[in-house]
Design a protein around this motif. Structure first.
Motif, PDB file in Angstrom:
ATOM      1  N   GLU A   6       2.723 -33.168  16.227  1.00 59.37           N
ATOM      2  CA  GLU A   6       1.917 -31.925  16.949  1.00 59.37           C
ATOM      3  C   GLU A   6       2.370 -31.660  18.246  1.00 59.37           C
ATOM      4  OE1 GLU A   6      -1.575 -34.594  17.741  1.00 59.37           O
ATOM      5  OE2 GLU A   6      -2.407 -34.328  15.763  1.00 59.37           O
ATOM      6  N   CYS A   7       2.204 -30.721  18.249  1.00 61.01           N
ATOM      7  CA  CYS A   7       2.642 -29.776  19.555  1.00 61.01           C
ATOM      8  C   CYS A   7       1.361 -29.570  20.631  1.00 61.01           C
ATOM      9  CB  CYS A   7       3.515 -28.745  19.604  1.00 61.01           C
ATOM     10  SG  CYS A   7       5.191 -29.214  19.079  1.00 61.01           S
ATOM     11  N   PHE A   8       1.214 -29.533  21.772  1.00 62.80           N
ATOM     12  CA  PHE A   8       0.200 -29.041  22.547  1.00 62.80           C
ATOM     13  C   PHE A   8       0.781 -28.228  23.490  1.00 62.80           C
ATOM     14  CE2 PHE A   8      -0.795 -33.318  20.986  1.00 62.80           C
ATOM     15  CZ  PHE A   8      -1.985 -33.437  20.670  1.00 62.80           C
ATOM     16  N   THR A   9       0.062 -26.950  23.562  1.00 68.15           N
ATOM     17  CA  THR A   9       0.657 -26.136  24.728  1.00 68.15           C
ATOM     18  C   THR A   9      -0.663 -25.443  25.409  1.00 68.15           C
ATOM     19  OG1 THR A   9       2.218 -25.175  23.021  1.00 68.15           O
ATOM     20  CG2 THR A   9       1.699 -23.984  24.597  1.00 68.15           C
ATOM     21  N   LYS A  10      -0.329 -25.382  26.643  1.00 75.39           N
ATOM     22  CA  LYS A  10      -1.518 -25.035  27.497  1.00 75.39           C
ATOM     23  C   LYS A  10      -1.177 -23.539  28.068  1.00 75.39           C
ATOM     24  CE  LYS A  10      -3.115 -29.629  28.805  1.00 75.39           C
ATOM     25  NZ  LYS A  10      -3.254 -30.738  29.960  1.00 75.39           N
ATOM     26  N   THR A  11      -2.178 -22.662  28.357  1.00 80.56           N
ATOM     27  CA  THR A  11      -1.881 -21.385  28.843  1.00 80.56           C
ATOM     28  C   THR A  11      -3.091 -20.619  29.692  1.00 80.56           C
ATOM     29  OG1 THR A  11      -1.013 -18.959  28.551  1.00 80.56           O
ATOM     30  CG2 THR A  11      -2.358 -20.322  26.616  1.00 80.56           C
ATOM     31  N   GLU A  12      -2.941 -19.908  30.500  1.00 75.78           N
ATOM     32  CA  GLU A  12      -3.827 -19.032  31.109  1.00 75.78           C
ATOM     33  C   GLU A  12      -4.460 -18.098  30.152  1.00 75.78           C
ATOM     34  OE1 GLU A  12      -2.754 -17.937  35.038  1.00 75.78           O
ATOM     35  OE2 GLU A  12      -2.568 -20.140  35.502  1.00 75.78           O
ATOM     36  N   MET A  13      -3.827 -17.777  29.184  1.00 76.05           N
ATOM     37  CA  MET A  13      -4.200 -16.806  28.027  1.00 76.05           C
ATOM     38  C   MET A  13      -5.584 -17.118  27.640  1.00 76.05           C
ATOM     39  SD  MET A  13      -0.787 -16.184  26.087  1.00 76.05           S
ATOM     40  CE  MET A  13      -1.441 -14.646  25.149  1.00 76.05           C
ATOM     41  N   THR A  14      -6.417 -16.201  27.278  1.00 73.39           N
ATOM     42  CA  THR A  14      -7.462 -16.191  26.721  1.00 73.39           C
ATOM     43  C   THR A  14      -7.204 -17.055  25.203  1.00 73.39           C
ATOM     44  OG1 THR A  14      -7.810 -14.171  25.552  1.00 73.39           O
ATOM     45  CG2 THR A  14      -8.729 -14.397  27.892  1.00 73.39           C
ATOM     46  N   LEU A 106      -5.797 -24.280  24.955  1.00 77.72           N
ATOM     47  CA  LEU A 106      -4.862 -25.242  24.582  1.00 77.72           C
ATOM     48  C   LEU A 106      -4.731 -24.898  23.188  1.00 77.72           C
ATOM     49  CD1 LEU A 106      -3.806 -28.132  24.586  1.00 77.72           C
ATOM     50  CD2 LEU A 106      -5.964 -28.923  24.061  1.00 77.72           C
ATOM     51  N   MET A 107      -3.508 -24.789  22.877  1.00 77.55           N
ATOM     52  CA  MET A 107      -3.205 -24.615  21.521  1.00 77.55           C
ATOM     53  C   MET A 107      -2.617 -26.059  20.824  1.00 77.55           C
ATOM     54  SD  MET A 107      -0.617 -21.572  19.558  1.00 77.55           S
ATOM     55  CE  MET A 107       0.748 -21.958  20.809  1.00 77.55           C
ATOM     56  N   VAL A 108      -2.893 -26.216  19.762  1.00 71.54           N
ATOM     57  CA  VAL A 108      -2.532 -27.502  19.032  1.00 71.54           C
ATOM     58  C   VAL A 108      -2.097 -27.227  17.691  1.00 71.54           C
ATOM     59  CG1 VAL A 108      -3.134 -29.584  18.009  1.00 71.54           C
ATOM     60  CG2 VAL A 108      -4.353 -28.823  20.152  1.00 71.54           C
ATOM     61  N   ASP A 109      -0.799 -27.470  17.435  1.00 67.80           N
ATOM     62  CA  ASP A 109      -0.054 -27.026  15.882  1.00 67.80           C
ATOM     63  C   ASP A 109       0.198 -28.607  15.517  1.00 67.80           C
ATOM     64  OD1 ASP A 109       1.272 -24.185  16.151  1.00 67.80           O
ATOM     65  OD2 ASP A 109       1.689 -25.135  18.130  1.00 67.80           O
ATOM     66  N   GLN A 110      -0.560 -28.524  14.492  1.00 63.34           N
ATOM     67  CA  GLN A 110      -0.246 -29.789  13.663  1.00 63.34           C
ATOM     68  C   GLN A 110       0.468 -29.543  12.383  1.00 63.34           C
ATOM     69  OE1 GLN A 110      -4.295 -30.633  12.596  1.00 63.34           O
ATOM     70  NE2 GLN A 110      -4.864 -30.952  14.606  1.00 63.34           N
ATOM     71  N   ILE A 111       1.715 -29.984  12.257  1.00 64.36           N
ATOM     72  CA  ILE A 111       2.733 -29.882  11.000  1.00 64.36           C
ATOM     73  C   ILE A 111       3.070 -31.018  10.310  1.00 64.36           C
ATOM     74  CG2 ILE A 111       5.148 -28.974  10.930  1.00 64.36           C
ATOM     75  CD1 ILE A 111       4.539 -27.428  13.479  1.00 64.36           C
ATOM     76  N   HIS A 112       2.876 -30.856   9.016  1.00 63.09           N
ATOM     77  CA  HIS A 112       3.481 -31.985   7.961  1.00 63.09           C
ATOM     78  C   HIS A 112       4.500 -31.138   7.259  1.00 63.09           C
ATOM     79  CE1 HIS A 112      -0.977 -33.349   8.323  1.00 63.09           C
ATOM     80  NE2 HIS A 112      -0.355 -34.328   8.028  1.00 63.09           N
ATOM     81  N   PHE A 113       5.806 -31.952   7.229  1.00 61.97           N
ATOM     82  CA  PHE A 113       6.622 -31.397   6.098  1.00 61.97           C
ATOM     83  C   PHE A 113       7.363 -32.474   5.634  1.00 61.97           C
ATOM     84  CE2 PHE A 113       9.096 -31.959   9.995  1.00 61.97           C
ATOM     85  CZ  PHE A 113      10.240 -32.544   9.793  1.00 61.97           C
ATOM     86  N   GLU A 114       7.982 -32.137   4.499  1.00 59.39           N
ATOM     87  CA  GLU A 114       8.707 -33.020   3.502  1.00 59.39           C
ATOM     88  C   GLU A 114      10.126 -32.635   3.008  1.00 59.39           C
ATOM     89  OE1 GLU A 114       8.256 -36.065  -0.220  1.00 59.39           O
ATOM     90  OE2 GLU A 114       6.522 -35.109   0.778  1.00 59.39           O
ATOM     91  N   ALA A 115      11.194 -32.872   3.308  1.00 63.51           N
ATOM     92  CA  ALA A 115      12.407 -32.540   2.918  1.00 63.51           C
ATOM     93  C   ALA A 115      12.395 -32.616   1.414  1.00 63.51           C
ATOM     94  CB  ALA A 115      13.582 -32.946   3.618  1.00 63.51           C
ATOM     95  N   PRO A 116      13.447 -31.991   0.643  1.00 61.14           N
ATOM     96  CA  PRO A 116      13.697 -32.247  -0.805  1.00 61.14           C
ATOM     97  C   PRO A 116      14.802 -33.083  -0.985  1.00 61.14           C
ATOM     98  CG  PRO A 116      14.748 -30.184  -0.219  1.00 61.14           C
ATOM     99  CD  PRO A 116      14.056 -30.520   1.284  1.00 61.14           C
ATOM    100  N   LEU A 117      15.027 -33.493  -1.908  1.00 65.89           N
ATOM    101  CA  LEU A 117      16.404 -34.188  -2.294  1.00 65.89           C
ATOM    102  C   LEU A 117      16.233 -35.687  -1.969  1.00 65.89           C
ATOM    103  CD1 LEU A 117      19.092 -31.901  -0.650  1.00 65.89           C
ATOM    104  CD2 LEU A 117      18.209 -32.154  -3.116  1.00 65.89           C
TER     105      LEU A 117
END
Length: 149
Positions: A6-14, A106-117
């Motif tokens: 997860e990444c958390f990003t705060k900003t004054e933007m709406t 507050l923007m929250v990015d939740q990322i799941h990934f899996e590499a091949p091989l």
């Protein structure tokens, strides 16, 4: 085995401003200038919407990479989800959430990934991708909240 972060990003933007910027193809290209990432198929400029796809072309670690993503879910200005439909990952799923706060958003990015091989992919996840992918998301988010794009 998949990687989750997860990444958390705060900003004054709406919330509305940041939500719109996050769906903007041109803003994303600007944020990934270091890797030369650009949209080459599907929605290649402006806003991407629910059900639409974009194919990105870039260079990471000196290697050419193409990835097609689709916007699977969209609930403006609260959340949207994109997922790889074709590309370098075995799986790539990204949920973007936007929360109003007393000082902006507050923007929250939740990322799941899996590499091949199989075992080689697992090793790449642990040694490289587990630090490289969060770095890319942080770079993207810093660009979004600091640029006029």
């Amino acid at each position: 085995m998949a990687v989750y972060f997860e990444c958390f990003t705060k900003t004054e933007m709406t919330r509305e401003e940041l939500f719109e910027k996050s769906l903007n193809i041109d803003a994303h290209s600007g944020s990934m200038a270091e890797s030369g990432e650009r949209a080459v198929d599907g929605v290649v400029t402006g806003q991407i919407a629910l059900g639409e796809q974009v194919t990105w072309q870039a260079k990471h670690f000196g290697l050419p990479v193409r990835m097609t993503s689709e916007i699977l879910e969209l609930d403006a200005p609260r959340t949207f989800t994109d997922q790889q439909v074709c590309g370098p990952f075995k799986k790539f799923h990204h949920v973007h959430e936007f929360f109003e706060s007393t000082t902006g958003t507050l923007m929250v990015d939740q990322i799941h990934f899996e590499a091949p091989l199989g075992p080689l992919g697992w090793l790449a996840e642990r040694l490289v991708l587990s630090w490289y992918m969060p770095r890319l998301i942080r770079m993207r988010n810093a660009y979004l909240i600091n640029s006029e794009h």
